[in-house]
Design a protein around this motif. Structure first.
Motif, PDB file in Angstrom:
ATOM      1  N   UNK A   1     -10.012  -5.813  -9.099  1.00  0.00           N
ATOM      2  CA  UNK A   1     -10.914  -6.879  -9.549  1.00  0.00           C
ATOM      3  C   UNK A   1     -11.545  -7.615  -8.381  1.00  0.00           C
ATOM      4  N   UNK A   2     -10.771  -7.904  -7.356  1.00  0.00           N
ATOM      5  CA  UNK A   2     -11.302  -8.670  -6.224  1.00  0.00           C
ATOM      6  C   UNK A   2     -12.211  -7.829  -5.329  1.00  0.00           C
ATOM      7  N   UNK A   3     -12.216  -6.517  -5.534  1.00  0.00           N
ATOM      8  CA  UNK A   3     -13.032  -5.637  -4.697  1.00  0.00           C
ATOM      9  C   UNK A   3     -14.243  -5.051  -5.419  1.00  0.00           C
ATOM     10  N   UNK A   4     -14.600  -5.601  -6.575  1.00  0.00           N
ATOM     11  CA  UNK A   4     -15.806  -5.142  -7.274  1.00  0.00           C
ATOM     12  C   UNK A   4     -17.010  -5.372  -6.352  1.00  0.00           C
ATOM     13  N   UNK A   5     -17.867  -4.357  -6.238  1.00  0.00           N
ATOM     14  CA  UNK A   5     -19.035  -4.441  -5.364  1.00  0.00           C
ATOM     15  C   UNK A   5     -18.806  -3.808  -3.996  1.00  0.00           C
TER      16      UNK A   5
ATOM     17  N   UNK B   1     -18.022  -0.717  -9.468  1.00  0.00           N
ATOM     18  CA  UNK B   1     -18.950  -1.563 -10.225  1.00  0.00           C
ATOM     19  C   UNK B   1     -18.283  -2.305 -11.368  1.00  0.00           C
ATOM     20  N   UNK B   2     -17.118  -1.813 -11.818  1.00  0.00           N
ATOM     21  CA  UNK B   2     -16.485  -2.455 -12.967  1.00  0.00           C
ATOM     22  C   UNK B   2     -15.011  -2.081 -13.029  1.00  0.00           C
ATOM     23  N   UNK B   3     -14.201  -3.020 -13.529  1.00  0.00           N
ATOM     24  CA  UNK B   3     -12.796  -2.725 -13.814  1.00  0.00           C
ATOM     25  C   UNK B   3     -12.507  -3.152 -15.247  1.00  0.00           C
ATOM     26  N   UNK B   4     -11.588  -2.453 -15.868  1.00  0.00           N
ATOM     27  CA  UNK B   4     -11.134  -2.842 -17.203  1.00  0.00           C
ATOM     28  C   UNK B   4      -9.611  -2.866 -17.171  1.00  0.00           C
ATOM     29  N   UNK B   5      -8.992  -3.016 -18.301  1.00  0.00           N
ATOM     30  CA  UNK B   5      -7.531  -3.113 -18.325  1.00  0.00           C
ATOM     31  C   UNK B   5      -6.843  -1.820 -17.900  1.00  0.00           C
ATOM     32  N   UNK B   6      -7.504  -0.662 -18.102  1.00  0.00           N
ATOM     33  CA  UNK B   6      -6.848   0.581 -17.712  1.00  0.00           C
ATOM     34  C   UNK B   6      -7.724   1.570 -16.943  1.00  0.00           C
ATOM     35  N   UNK B   7      -8.880   1.109 -16.426  1.00  0.00           N
ATOM     36  CA  UNK B   7      -9.718   2.027 -15.650  1.00  0.00           C
ATOM     37  C   UNK B   7     -10.664   1.269 -14.719  1.00  0.00           C
ATOM     38  N   UNK B   8     -11.288   2.045 -13.826  1.00  0.00           N
ATOM     39  CA  UNK B   8     -12.332   1.514 -12.947  1.00  0.00           C
ATOM     40  C   UNK B   8     -13.576   2.380 -13.126  1.00  0.00           C
ATOM     41  N   UNK B   9     -14.718   1.846 -12.736  1.00  0.00           N
ATOM     42  CA  UNK B   9     -15.962   2.615 -12.783  1.00  0.00           C
ATOM     43  C   UNK B   9     -16.581   2.625 -11.393  1.00  0.00           C
TER      44      UNK B   9
ATOM     45  N   UNK C   1      -8.580   3.280  -1.532  1.00  0.00           N
ATOM     46  CA  UNK C   1      -8.688   2.385  -0.386  1.00  0.00           C
ATOM     47  C   UNK C   1     -10.103   1.847  -0.306  1.00  0.00           C
ATOM     48  N   UNK C   2     -10.221   0.621   0.185  1.00  0.00           N
ATOM     49  CA  UNK C   2     -11.531   0.062   0.450  1.00  0.00           C
ATOM     50  C   UNK C   2     -12.066   0.737   1.699  1.00  0.00           C
ATOM     51  N   UNK C   3     -13.294   1.207   1.642  1.00  0.00           N
ATOM     52  CA  UNK C   3     -13.936   1.872   2.767  1.00  0.00           C
ATOM     53  C   UNK C   3     -14.596   0.791   3.618  1.00  0.00           C
TER      54      UNK C   3
END
Length: 153
Positions: free
Chosen positions: A86-90, A107-115, A148-150
């Motif tokens: 969540x804190x790394x969106x974008x 671009x997005x996080x939900x309760x059980x996935x990321x986009x 990992x954050x790039x």
């Protein structure tokens, strides 16, 4: 017994500092206590000191000899918790799943996935050459082996 007491003190400290959350907590055989924190707005040195003091000042060194290390999750540490995503969106992530390795912008996080979104060069449907296309993929947390954050310099 030491682990239970430290865990209780740690939970009290995290209730007081709501923007912080626990990433890892271990107590070694030599009573080496290691706490790794992350925060919605990052983790400052003062945050680490506050949590360290909340634990250390409530333990008696006469009862147990221990060492205490309170650190923040490093910039190159893998993401483990949904709250870290969540804190790394974008930001750009490098994600390894069971079947592939992807790099894209979270671009997005939900309760059980990321986009993730990224641009790719693909052959034109008709004719020669390539065209740039925007790709999007949803990845379940259960499929992520490592993320990992790039960092860019």
């Amino acid at each position: 017994m030491l682990k239970d007491k430290v865990e209780s003190l740690l939970n009290q400290a995290l209730e007081e500092y709501q923007s912080l959350f626990l990433v890892d907590f271990t107590v070694g055989g030599d009573n080496g206590i290691k706490v790794v924190l992350d925060g919605d707005n990052g983790v400052s040195l003062q945050d680490c000191m506050n949590v360290s003091r909340a634990i250390e000042h409530n333990l008696d060194r006469e009862e147990e000899d221990f060492s205490l290390e309170v650190t923040s999750a490093g910039a190159t540490s893998p993401l483990r918790l949904p709250r870290q995503y969540n804190k790394n969106v974008g930001r750009k992530l490098q994600v390894r799943t069971n079947s592939e390795e992807l790099e894209g912008t979270l671009v997005e996080t939900s309760t059980n996935s990321i986009t993730l979104e990224w641009k790719a060069r693909e052959p034109k449907p008709v004719g020669k050459g390539k065209v740039t296309v925007q790709k999007t993929q949803e990845i379940a947390f259960s499929d992520i082996k490592e993320a990992k954050v790039k960092l860019k310099f």
